[in-house]
Scaffold this active site. Structure first.
Site, PDB file in Angstrom:
ATOM      1  N   HIS A  72     -39.953  15.837  -7.186  1.00  0.00           N
ATOM      2  CA  HIS A  72     -40.294  15.839  -8.630  1.00  0.00           C
ATOM      3  C   HIS A  72     -41.487  14.790  -8.839  1.00  0.00           C
ATOM      4  O   HIS A  72     -41.160  13.557  -8.579  1.00  0.00           O
ATOM      5  CB  HIS A  72     -38.905  15.481  -9.141  1.00  0.00           C
ATOM      6  CG  HIS A  72     -38.001  16.728  -9.397  1.00  0.00           C
ATOM      7  ND1 HIS A  72     -37.347  16.642 -10.279  1.00  0.00           N
ATOM      8  CD2 HIS A  72     -37.884  17.670  -8.784  1.00  0.00           C
ATOM      9  CE1 HIS A  72     -36.649  17.995 -10.433  1.00  0.00           C
ATOM     10  NE2 HIS A  72     -36.860  18.646  -9.206  1.00  0.00           N
ATOM     11  N   TYR A 200     -34.115  14.426 -20.136  1.00  0.00           N
ATOM     12  CA  TYR A 200     -33.342  13.481 -20.762  1.00  0.00           C
ATOM     13  C   TYR A 200     -33.418  13.590 -22.239  1.00  0.00           C
ATOM     14  O   TYR A 200     -34.628  13.345 -22.871  1.00  0.00           O
ATOM     15  CB  TYR A 200     -33.700  11.729 -20.173  1.00  0.00           C
ATOM     16  CG  TYR A 200     -33.526  11.650 -18.874  1.00  0.00           C
ATOM     17  CD1 TYR A 200     -34.168  11.824 -17.963  1.00  0.00           C
ATOM     18  CD2 TYR A 200     -32.237  10.791 -18.415  1.00  0.00           C
ATOM     19  CE1 TYR A 200     -34.211  11.518 -16.592  1.00  0.00           C
ATOM     20  CE2 TYR A 200     -32.283  10.404 -17.394  1.00  0.00           C
ATOM     21  CZ  TYR A 200     -33.076  10.747 -16.220  1.00  0.00           C
ATOM     22  OH  TYR A 200     -32.729  10.458 -14.812  1.00  0.00           O
ATOM     23  N   PRO A 292     -25.525   5.300 -15.154  1.00  0.00           N
ATOM     24  CA  PRO A 292     -26.276   6.065 -14.347  1.00  0.00           C
ATOM     25  C   PRO A 292     -27.497   6.643 -14.984  1.00  0.00           C
ATOM     26  O   PRO A 292     -28.432   7.383 -14.121  1.00  0.00           O
ATOM     27  CB  PRO A 292     -25.369   7.463 -14.112  1.00  0.00           C
ATOM     28  CG  PRO A 292     -24.332   7.284 -15.391  1.00  0.00           C
ATOM     29  CD  PRO A 292     -24.249   5.731 -15.554  1.00  0.00           C
ATOM     30  N   LYS A 296     -30.189   4.843 -10.479  1.00  0.00           N
ATOM     31  CA  LYS A 296     -30.318   3.817  -9.447  1.00  0.00           C
ATOM     32  C   LYS A 296     -29.108   3.402  -8.595  1.00  0.00           C
ATOM     33  O   LYS A 296     -29.197   2.443  -7.526  1.00  0.00           O
ATOM     34  CB  LYS A 296     -30.659   2.362 -10.366  1.00  0.00           C
ATOM     35  CG  LYS A 296     -32.178   2.499 -10.958  1.00  0.00           C
ATOM     36  CD  LYS A 296     -33.303   2.465 -10.047  1.00  0.00           C
ATOM     37  CE  LYS A 296     -34.551   2.803 -10.387  1.00  0.00           C
ATOM     38  NZ  LYS A 296     -35.113   3.858  -9.795  1.00  0.00           N
ATOM     39  N   TYR A 383     -38.573   3.996 -12.505  1.00  0.00           N
ATOM     40  CA  TYR A 383     -38.146   5.112 -12.099  1.00  0.00           C
ATOM     41  C   TYR A 383     -38.040   5.639 -10.845  1.00  0.00           C
ATOM     42  O   TYR A 383     -37.122   5.813 -10.173  1.00  0.00           O
ATOM     43  CB  TYR A 383     -38.083   6.266 -12.926  1.00  0.00           C
ATOM     44  CG  TYR A 383     -37.305   7.464 -12.977  1.00  0.00           C
ATOM     45  CD1 TYR A 383     -36.284   7.396 -13.659  1.00  0.00           C
ATOM     46  CD2 TYR A 383     -37.759   8.504 -12.277  1.00  0.00           C
ATOM     47  CE1 TYR A 383     -35.352   8.446 -13.850  1.00  0.00           C
ATOM     48  CE2 TYR A 383     -36.643   9.649 -12.059  1.00  0.00           C
ATOM     49  CZ  TYR A 383     -35.516   9.581 -12.843  1.00  0.00           C
ATOM     50  OH  TYR A 383     -34.847  10.667 -13.004  1.00  0.00           O
TER      51      TYR A 383
HETATM   52  P1  RFL Z   1     -18.968   4.514  -3.184  1.00  0.00           P
HETATM   53  O1  RFL Z   1     -19.679   5.852  -3.057  1.00  0.00           O
HETATM   54  O2  RFL Z   1     -17.977   4.213  -4.351  1.00  0.00           O
HETATM   55  O3  RFL Z   1     -18.175   4.206  -1.677  1.00  0.00           O
HETATM   56  C1  RFL Z   1     -17.038   3.423  -1.463  1.00  0.00           C
HETATM   57  C2  RFL Z   1     -16.166   4.057  -0.308  1.00  0.00           C
HETATM   58  O4  RFL Z   1     -15.164   3.113   0.000  1.00  0.00           O
HETATM   59  C3  RFL Z   1     -14.010   3.674   0.041  1.00  0.00           C
HETATM   60  N1  RFL Z   1     -13.023   2.439  -0.189  1.00  0.00           N
HETATM   61  C4  RFL Z   1     -12.210   1.795   0.631  1.00  0.00           C
HETATM   62  N2  RFL Z   1     -12.215   2.038   1.969  1.00  0.00           N
HETATM   63  C5  RFL Z   1     -11.511   1.289   2.561  1.00  0.00           C
HETATM   64  N3  RFL Z   1     -10.479   0.336   2.119  1.00  0.00           N
HETATM   65  C6  RFL Z   1     -10.520   0.209   0.877  1.00  0.00           C
HETATM   66  N4  RFL Z   1      -9.797  -0.680   0.196  1.00  0.00           N
HETATM   67  C7  RFL Z   1     -11.346   0.948   0.024  1.00  0.00           C
HETATM   68  N5  RFL Z   1     -11.677   0.882  -1.322  1.00  0.00           N
HETATM   69  C8  RFL Z   1     -12.697   2.057  -1.614  1.00  0.00           C
HETATM   70  C9  RFL Z   1     -13.927   4.683  -1.218  1.00  0.00           C
HETATM   71  O5  RFL Z   1     -12.900   5.648  -0.816  1.00  0.00           O
HETATM   72  C10 RFL Z   1     -15.278   5.162  -1.010  1.00  0.00           C
HETATM   73  O6  RFL Z   1     -15.344   6.120  -0.199  1.00  0.00           O
HETATM   74  O7  RFL Z   1     -19.918   3.206  -3.127  1.00  0.00           O
HETATM   75  P2  RFL Z   1     -21.239   3.017  -2.334  1.00  0.00           P
HETATM   76  O8  RFL Z   1     -21.281   3.615  -0.871  1.00  0.00           O
HETATM   77  O9  RFL Z   1     -21.584   1.536  -2.649  1.00  0.00           O
HETATM   78  O10 RFL Z   1     -22.151   4.140  -3.026  1.00  0.00           O
HETATM   79  C11 RFL Z   1     -22.541   3.858  -4.586  1.00  0.00           C
HETATM   80  C12 RFL Z   1     -22.941   5.341  -5.175  1.00  0.00           C
HETATM   81  O11 RFL Z   1     -21.875   6.110  -4.872  1.00  0.00           O
HETATM   82  C13 RFL Z   1     -23.144   5.087  -6.639  1.00  0.00           C
HETATM   83  O12 RFL Z   1     -23.930   4.124  -6.673  1.00  0.00           O
HETATM   84  C14 RFL Z   1     -23.880   6.316  -7.283  1.00  0.00           C
HETATM   85  O13 RFL Z   1     -23.081   7.549  -7.188  1.00  0.00           O
HETATM   86  C15 RFL Z   1     -24.216   5.943  -8.741  1.00  0.00           C
HETATM   87  N6  RFL Z   1     -24.797   7.307  -9.474  1.00  0.00           N
HETATM   88  C16 RFL Z   1     -26.175   7.447  -9.297  1.00  0.00           C
HETATM   89  N7  RFL Z   1     -26.975   6.720  -8.357  1.00  0.00           N
HETATM   90  C17 RFL Z   1     -28.247   7.171  -8.026  1.00  0.00           C
HETATM   91  O14 RFL Z   1     -29.025   6.461  -7.256  1.00  0.00           O
HETATM   92  N8  RFL Z   1     -28.995   8.258  -8.595  1.00  0.00           N
HETATM   93  C18 RFL Z   1     -28.317   9.019  -9.503  1.00  0.00           C
HETATM   94  O15 RFL Z   1     -28.548  10.152 -10.010  1.00  0.00           O
HETATM   95  C19 RFL Z   1     -26.713   8.691  -9.835  1.00  0.00           C
HETATM   96  N9  RFL Z   1     -25.915   9.462 -10.806  1.00  0.00           N
HETATM   97  C20 RFL Z   1     -24.010   8.047 -10.484  1.00  0.00           C
HETATM   98  C21 RFL Z   1     -24.716   9.160 -10.849  1.00  0.00           C
HETATM   99  C22 RFL Z   1     -22.699   7.675 -10.570  1.00  0.00           C
HETATM  100  C23 RFL Z   1     -22.017   8.609 -11.448  1.00  0.00           C
HETATM  101  N10 RFL Z   1     -20.628   8.193 -11.364  1.00  0.00           N
HETATM  102  C24 RFL Z   1     -19.701   9.262 -11.278  1.00  0.00           C
HETATM  103  C25 RFL Z   1     -20.252   7.024 -11.505  1.00  0.00           C
HETATM  104  C26 RFL Z   1     -23.953   9.849 -11.772  1.00  0.00           C
HETATM  105  C27 RFL Z   1     -22.734   9.630 -12.083  1.00  0.00           C
HETATM  106  C28 RFL Z   1     -21.773  10.510 -12.905  1.00  0.00           C
HETATM  107  C1  PHB Z   2     -27.690  13.646 -11.284  1.00  0.00           C
HETATM  108  O1  PHB Z   2     -28.433  14.803 -11.035  1.00  0.00           O
HETATM  109  O2  PHB Z   2     -26.438  13.397 -11.208  1.00  0.00           O
HETATM  110  C2  PHB Z   2     -28.376  12.692 -12.206  1.00  0.00           C
HETATM  111  C3  PHB Z   2     -29.735  12.751 -12.318  1.00  0.00           C
HETATM  112  C4  PHB Z   2     -30.326  11.440 -13.008  1.00  0.00           C
HETATM  113  C5  PHB Z   2     -29.624  10.543 -13.486  1.00  0.00           C
HETATM  114  C6  PHB Z   2     -28.232  10.555 -13.312  1.00  0.00           C
HETATM  115  C7  PHB Z   2     -27.627  11.585 -12.441  1.00  0.00           C
HETATM  116  O3  PHB Z   2     -30.330   9.707 -14.112  1.00  0.00           O
END
Ligand code: RFL
Ligand code: PHB
Length: 388
Positions: A72, A200, A292, A296, A383
């Site tokens: 993108h 957005y 989110p 990041k 970004y």
């Molecule tokens: P995770 O993905 O939470 O993984 C942690 C893992 O640890 C396990 N765990 C344990 N394992 C053993 N013993 C324990 N006591 C444990 N406790 C927990 C869990 O089961 C899990 O498997 O953290 P990690 O690896 O640091 O990754 C971080 C990302 O997942 C998170 O920052 C992103 O998803 C945030 N996020 C976004 N990030 C982006 O860079 N771009 C995006 O577009 C974006 N969109 C989003 C998002 C997060 C969202 N939510 C649901 C919060 C959109 C949403 C809606």
């Molecule tokens: C997503 O596709 O889940 C997404 C994209 C951009 C954002 C947050 C989430 O800023």
């Protein structure tokens, strides 16, 4: 069991760290409390910075990403019925890649299996010990038996609710937090995306985001109340509300369909300092959370483990500067991403509690942004991702 680095958590941070350490010849074991299927079922991030793509390439886990990821060159912002494009490539010479966190996780899991790297799923009662001394250990239960991993280092990649940060004496860490007064309601559906780029929207009824996973799968979000009950949000209610928040011209092109997943996530900014305690390192959501809006979270997790994998590899070649500097270097980048995510969230959501003055400030800022190349460059530079 013995290893060099015991990694707690098989989310993107833990799996990518494992892949990079393997690439550098450092033995590691991952311990995850959930099943692999559960980890893959969590629908989260969608936008990858070039730094994240480069780290996946370095780990040799980028074949499908290169074939299927969507490059993108920009995204759109909408306010007061006006649409404005942020020309990421024109302003920075860089682009982002749309490729779901589920796919990144899938690819990393497949690579780990192919390389026969040890991973323990469904580990119960995981606990970490001895990281303030020279003999750290990770303990867990499986099939009624207690197991112990002896290691040189522990990497806490266990997310916001994990056990690693919670095991550090409270006096040794400082936390900084902001909780936002709303959540994001997300919906995933097999319908073609609204447009080629992400949109957005700041609308009087609240924020909306039109994103995607592929040419045939879309991801949409709506700002919602924190106490909304997901059962009240039928698919029909979701699509109707999204249409209200989109410019009329775009709403006409929206293709709706049955949801594959729907969930509400709270929004939070959170940072722990420092990110290292003796032989325990925190990385990803275990150390920090961003709302989110700036996309990041996953990218910060990747840049943390990029730094950490190099620091650990250097340690085994006799140099400890990387380990000594890990926390400081990671936090410098984390705080800048925290600032951008907080700012973008504040700009694009509705905050009735900020009153009429707050609303005027938001309007003035958006007006300024849409008319200033310098302001757009600041957005674009953040970004696409700041340098590591
Ligand atoms: P995770 O993905 O939470 O993984 C942690 C893992 O640890 C396990 N765990 C344990 N394992 C053993 N013993 C324990 N006591 C444990 N406790 C927990 C869990 O089961 C899990 O498997 O953290 P990690 O690896 O640091 O990754 C971080 C990302 O997942 C998170 O920052 C992103 O998803 C945030 N996020 C976004 N990030 C982006 O860079 N771009 C995006 O577009 C974006 N969109 C989003 C998002 C997060 C969202 N939510 C649901 C919060 C959109 C949403 C809606
Ligand atoms: C997503 O596709 O889940 C997404 C994209 C951009 C954002 C947050 C989430 O800023």
């Amino acid at each position: 069991m013995k290893t060099q680095v015991a990694i707690v958590g098989a989310g993107p941070a833990g799996l990518l760290l494992g892949a990079l350490l393997h690439h550098y010849g450092v033995h590691n074991v991952i311990v995850e409390q959930r099943s692999a299927a559960y980890v893959l079922g969590r629908i989260r991030a969608g936008v990858l910075e070039q730094i994240t793509v480069d780290l996946l390439a370095e780990a040799g886990v980028d074949a499908r990403l290169r074939a299927e990821g969507l490059p993108h060159d920009g995204f759109e912002m909408c306010f007061g019925g006006q649409r404005h494009r942020i020309d990421l490539f024109g302003l920075t010479g860089k682009r982002v890649t749309v490729y779901g966190q589920t796919e990144v996780t899938h690819d990393l899991m497949d690579a780990r299996t192919a390389q026969q790297q040890p991973t323990v799923y469904e580990a119960q009662d995981v606990s970490v010990h001895g990281f303030d001394g020279s003999a750290p250990r990770v303990r867990y239960r499986q099939d009624g038996q207690t197991q112990e991993i002896e290691c040189d280092f522990i990497a806490g990649c266990d997310g916001f609710h994990g056990v690693c940060r919670a095991s550090v004496p409270a006096a040794a860490l400082q936390t900084f937090e902001k909780v936002y007064p709303f959540g994001w309601l997300g919906l995933l559906a097999d319908v073609p995306p609204l447009a080629h780029e992400l949109l957005y929207v700041n609308h009087e009824r609240g924020f909306a985001l039109c994103s995607m996973r592929s040419q045939t799968r879309s991801r949409y979000y709506l700002q919602c109340a924190l106490d909304d009950d997901i059962r009240q949000w039928t698919d029909e209610a979701f699509w109707a509300e999204l249409k209200r928040r989109l410019p009329a011209e775009s709403a006409k092109h929206l293709v709706t369909g049955a949801s594959l997943e729907k969930s509400i996530a709270p929004l939070r900014s959170f940072v722990t300092e420092p990110m290292r305690f003796g032989r325990l390192f925190l990385a990803g959501d275990a150390a920090h959370i961003v709302p989110p809006t700036g996309a990041k979270g996953l990218n910060l997790a990747a840049s943390d483990v990029g730094l950490l994998s190099r620091a650990l590899a250097e340690h085994y070649r006799g140099r400890d500067d990387g380990i000594e500097q890990y926390s400081q270097r990671a936090l410098a980048r984390v705080w800048k991403a925290e600032r951008f995510s907080w700012w973008f969230t504040s700009l694009m959501h509705r905050f009735p509690e900020n009153g009429a003055f707050g609303a005027k400030m938001q309007t003035a800022e958006l007006d300024y942004l849409f008319g200033s190349r310098a302001a757009q460059q600041v957005v674009a530079e953040n970004y696409v991702g700041l340098a590591l």
